[in-house]
Motif scaffolding. Structure first.
Motif, PDB file in Angstrom:
ATOM      1  N   ILE A 156       0.839  -1.205   0.000  1.00  0.00           N
ATOM      2  CA  ILE A 156       0.000   0.000   0.000  1.00  0.00           C
ATOM      3  C   ILE A 156       0.871   1.250   0.000  1.00  0.00           C
ATOM      4  O   ILE A 156       0.631   2.199  -0.756  1.00  0.00           O
ATOM      5  CB  ILE A 156      -0.943  -0.005   1.226  1.00  0.00           C
ATOM      6  CG1 ILE A 156      -2.018  -1.089   1.069  1.00  0.00           C
ATOM      7  CG2 ILE A 156      -1.598   1.361   1.430  1.00  0.00           C
ATOM      8  CD1 ILE A 156      -2.877  -1.294   2.309  1.00  0.00           C
ATOM      9  N   GLY A 161       2.914   1.819  -3.424  1.00  0.00           N
ATOM     10  CA  GLY A 161       2.112   2.302  -4.534  1.00  0.00           C
ATOM     11  C   GLY A 161       2.177   1.392  -5.744  1.00  0.00           C
ATOM     12  O   GLY A 161       2.569   0.224  -5.650  1.00  0.00           O
ATOM     13  N   THR A 204      -9.555  10.226   0.895  1.00  0.00           N
ATOM     14  CA  THR A 204      -9.709   8.960   0.193  1.00  0.00           C
ATOM     15  C   THR A 204     -10.610   8.011   0.978  1.00  0.00           C
ATOM     16  O   THR A 204     -10.569   7.986   2.213  1.00  0.00           O
ATOM     17  CB  THR A 204      -8.335   8.309  -0.081  1.00  0.00           C
ATOM     18  OG1 THR A 204      -8.499   7.248  -1.034  1.00  0.00           O
ATOM     19  CG2 THR A 204      -7.682   7.755   1.181  1.00  0.00           C
ATOM     20  N   SER A 205     -11.465   7.302   0.261  1.00  0.00           N
ATOM     21  CA  SER A 205     -12.472   6.368   0.769  1.00  0.00           C
ATOM     22  C   SER A 205     -13.626   7.070   1.490  1.00  0.00           C
ATOM     23  O   SER A 205     -14.380   6.426   2.212  1.00  0.00           O
ATOM     24  CB  SER A 205     -11.858   5.295   1.675  1.00  0.00           C
ATOM     25  OG  SER A 205     -11.667   5.740   2.991  1.00  0.00           O
ATOM     26  N   HIS A 253     -11.854   7.702  -4.195  1.00  0.00           N
ATOM     27  CA  HIS A 253     -10.735   6.812  -3.907  1.00  0.00           C
ATOM     28  C   HIS A 253      -9.503   7.268  -4.689  1.00  0.00           C
ATOM     29  O   HIS A 253      -9.590   7.475  -5.908  1.00  0.00           O
ATOM     30  CB  HIS A 253     -11.040   5.363  -4.297  1.00  0.00           C
ATOM     31  CG  HIS A 253     -11.894   4.636  -3.324  1.00  0.00           C
ATOM     32  ND1 HIS A 253     -11.446   4.277  -2.061  1.00  0.00           N
ATOM     33  CD2 HIS A 253     -13.167   4.182  -3.419  1.00  0.00           C
ATOM     34  CE1 HIS A 253     -12.421   3.637  -1.429  1.00  0.00           C
ATOM     35  NE2 HIS A 253     -13.461   3.567  -2.219  1.00  0.00           N
ATOM     36  N   THR A 300      -2.179   4.433  -3.906  1.00  0.00           N
ATOM     37  CA  THR A 300      -2.047   4.692  -2.478  1.00  0.00           C
ATOM     38  C   THR A 300      -0.648   5.199  -2.128  1.00  0.00           C
ATOM     39  O   THR A 300      -0.478   5.901  -1.132  1.00  0.00           O
ATOM     40  CB  THR A 300      -2.357   3.424  -1.671  1.00  0.00           C
ATOM     41  OG1 THR A 300      -1.606   2.322  -2.209  1.00  0.00           O
ATOM     42  CG2 THR A 300      -3.846   3.094  -1.741  1.00  0.00           C
ATOM     43  N   PHE A 349      -6.812   3.883   3.845  1.00  0.00           N
ATOM     44  CA  PHE A 349      -5.864   3.431   2.833  1.00  0.00           C
ATOM     45  C   PHE A 349      -6.135   1.984   2.444  1.00  0.00           C
ATOM     46  O   PHE A 349      -6.016   1.611   1.268  1.00  0.00           O
ATOM     47  CB  PHE A 349      -4.428   3.598   3.334  1.00  0.00           C
ATOM     48  CG  PHE A 349      -3.824   4.929   3.004  1.00  0.00           C
ATOM     49  CD1 PHE A 349      -2.912   5.060   1.972  1.00  0.00           C
ATOM     50  CD2 PHE A 349      -4.172   6.073   3.720  1.00  0.00           C
ATOM     51  CE1 PHE A 349      -2.350   6.279   1.652  1.00  0.00           C
ATOM     52  CE2 PHE A 349      -3.615   7.300   3.413  1.00  0.00           C
ATOM     53  CZ  PHE A 349      -2.698   7.413   2.375  1.00  0.00           C
ATOM     54  N   SER A 393      -9.067   1.959   0.038  1.00  0.00           N
ATOM     55  CA  SER A 393      -8.715   2.446  -1.295  1.00  0.00           C
ATOM     56  C   SER A 393      -7.841   1.446  -2.040  1.00  0.00           C
ATOM     57  O   SER A 393      -7.951   1.291  -3.262  1.00  0.00           O
ATOM     58  CB  SER A 393      -8.013   3.805  -1.201  1.00  0.00           C
ATOM     59  OG  SER A 393      -8.931   4.820  -0.843  1.00  0.00           O
ATOM     60  N   TYR A 394      -6.967   0.754  -1.316  1.00  0.00           N
ATOM     61  CA  TYR A 394      -6.141  -0.289  -1.932  1.00  0.00           C
ATOM     62  C   TYR A 394      -7.014  -1.413  -2.480  1.00  0.00           C
ATOM     63  O   TYR A 394      -6.856  -1.841  -3.640  1.00  0.00           O
ATOM     64  CB  TYR A 394      -5.149  -0.818  -0.896  1.00  0.00           C
ATOM     65  CG  TYR A 394      -4.597  -2.191  -1.183  1.00  0.00           C
ATOM     66  CD1 TYR A 394      -3.697  -2.402  -2.230  1.00  0.00           C
ATOM     67  CD2 TYR A 394      -4.981  -3.286  -0.404  1.00  0.00           C
ATOM     68  CE1 TYR A 394      -3.202  -3.671  -2.488  1.00  0.00           C
ATOM     69  CE2 TYR A 394      -4.482  -4.554  -0.649  1.00  0.00           C
ATOM     70  CZ  TYR A 394      -3.592  -4.745  -1.687  1.00  0.00           C
ATOM     71  OH  TYR A 394      -3.106  -5.998  -1.941  1.00  0.00           O
ATOM     72  N   SER A 416      -8.982  -0.189  -5.498  1.00  0.00           N
ATOM     73  CA  SER A 416      -8.169  -0.007  -6.707  1.00  0.00           C
ATOM     74  C   SER A 416      -7.817  -1.345  -7.342  1.00  0.00           C
ATOM     75  O   SER A 416      -7.762  -1.474  -8.568  1.00  0.00           O
ATOM     76  CB  SER A 416      -6.908   0.793  -6.399  1.00  0.00           C
ATOM     77  OG  SER A 416      -6.020   0.069  -5.569  1.00  0.00           O
TER      78      SER A 416
END
Length: 416
Positions: free
Chosen positions: A169, A172, A223-224, A277, A281, A305, A308-309, A312
């Motif tokens: 995470i 990236g 994010t999220s 999102h 990350t 995070f 969002s991971y 994605s």
């Protein structure tokens, strides 16, 4: 070192269907590297990053097309959109599939010109950052919640623990960070500078790069979360209309994705705000100045995070197959939430995302709001049709794929 991309088959398939292939996506995700790997020796390569070549393309596009005859790969087409009408004429004249491969990063500038000039002639591929399947070298397919598919993956996917997940995470999804010895902080600093200077600076609606950088940071901090433009605007020190305009730039350049709410005439209490999102990350961690995966995992944004991971990875699994991600989320005015909904083939499958190793049965308690259910509003006249409720997943840090009950399953994050 070239990392085999899951989207390769999609690229070749669309190249065989259309005279023009456009590969777009964020900066530095490997668009050029991918196409150079796939192209044969007869295909010419030219980049409009070269100022002399760009000058020729803009000043005399007809002469440019005589010099670079198909099959050809034209890199960074957004720098000379004058070429698009000539590409259209060349494609119509030859009738060959896959004659023109083009790439572009500045999607907000490019897509209007492409849709106007190449309608019906172009296959568009959106290349995302690296997925887990690409990084760890296993097969990629659009995510589904069905336990049969997940069980088949158990033998093919290596188990990873909490520390490994957060190392991924934090690092990236940029290929350069996996293909060599690029320093993480130096890389992302350069990435942001390039994005601001080469993409954002050219846009008249962004007069202050530093203010836009602050806005990117505010977006990373959200994010999220559902998008509330006033909150984003206050955090970045801009007006709400500016926040809305700038967020659309981040969406267009594939920095963030917005997940639309699942709502219809039956679910009248559902909120209308999209969910934000960050797609990389690692970039979000850089913008928010997280110092490493350990502090990120222990920090207040660890859950955001993680969500969002997971999002994605599911999102990229559809893009890599050349499909539109059929993703929604649910939240109502009673604060009942479902992190993701997969809607396809008349069936909606709920997905909850929890960092916990043992989330408990309460993780699926909000799934019951989906019955009775109709199709989403975006499907217009079909919205009164009833849909089936499919298998639910709780994606979490469990060690094994296990049933929650007869309809829902705990799914380890490393298995997605």
């Amino acid at each position: 070192m070239y990392i085999k991309r899951a989207i390769e088959e999609t690229v070749l398939r669309l190249s065989g269907m259309f005279p023009v292939l456009l590969v777009t996506g964020p900066r530095q995700v490997g668009k050029t590297t991918l196409l150079q790997k796939l192209m044969g020796p007869e295909r010419k390569y030219v980049t409009l990053d070269d100022p002399d070549v760009r000058y020729l393309a803009k000043r005399d596009p007809a002469l440019f097309m005589q010099r670079y005859t198909p099959p050809v790969l034209i890199d960074e087409i957004q720098y000379a959109t004058e070429l698009l009408s000539y590409i259209k004429m060349g494609a119509d004249r030859s009738g060959n599939k896959g004659d023109y491969w083009i790439t572009g990063s500045q999607v907000f500038r490019l897509m209007k010109n492409v849709s106007e000039s190449l309608a019906g002639r172009v296959g568009i591929v959106n290349l995302p950052g690296l997925s887990d399947a690409e990084i760890y070298g296993y097969g990629s397919a659009p995510y589904t919640t069905e336990p049969e598919r997940l069980m088949k993956r158990l033998g093919a996917v290596k188990e990873r623990g909490l520390n490994e997940i957060y190392a991924r995470i934090f690092k990236g999804s940029m290929p350069a960070l996996y293909a060599g010895e690029a320093d993480w902080e130096t890389y992302y600093r350069s990435y942001v500078d390039t994005y601001l200077q080469r993409d954002i600076r050219d846009l008249s609606q962004v007069a202050d790069e530093m203010q836009f950088y602050n806005f990117m940071t505010a977006a990373a901090a959200h994010t999220s979360k559902p998008v509330v433009y006033e909150e984003l605007a206050n955090a970045a020190g801009v007006s709400a209309p500016t926040a809305k305009k700038w967020l659309s730039l981040l969406v267009s350049s594939h920095i963030v994705a917005l997940v639309q709410p699942y709502s219809n005439n039956i679910l009248k209490r559902a909120v209308k705000m999209p969910l934000l999102h960050f797609l990389d990350t690692g970039l979000a961690a850089y913008l928010l100045k997280w110092g490493g995966p350990e502090v990120l995992e222990r920090g207040i944004m660890a859950g955001a995070f993680f969500e969002s991971y997971v999002f994605s990875e599911i999102y990229k699994s559809y893009l890599n197959a050349g499909k539109e991600p059929p993703l929604f989320y649910y939240r109502d005015k009673d604060q009942k939430e479902i992190d993701l909904l997969l809607y396809q083939d008349g069936t909606v499958c709920p997905i909850e995302i929890k960092k916990a190793a043992s989330p408990g049965r309460d993780a699926v308690k909000n799934f019951s709001v989906l019955s009775p259910l109709g199709t989403p509003e975006r499907f217009g006249a079909m919205r009164e049709l009833k849909v089936e409720i499919g298998t639910g997943n709780v994606i979490c840090m469990a060690r094994d794929l296990l049933p929650v009950d007869g309809k829902n399953w705990y799914v380890p994050a490393w298995l997605i």
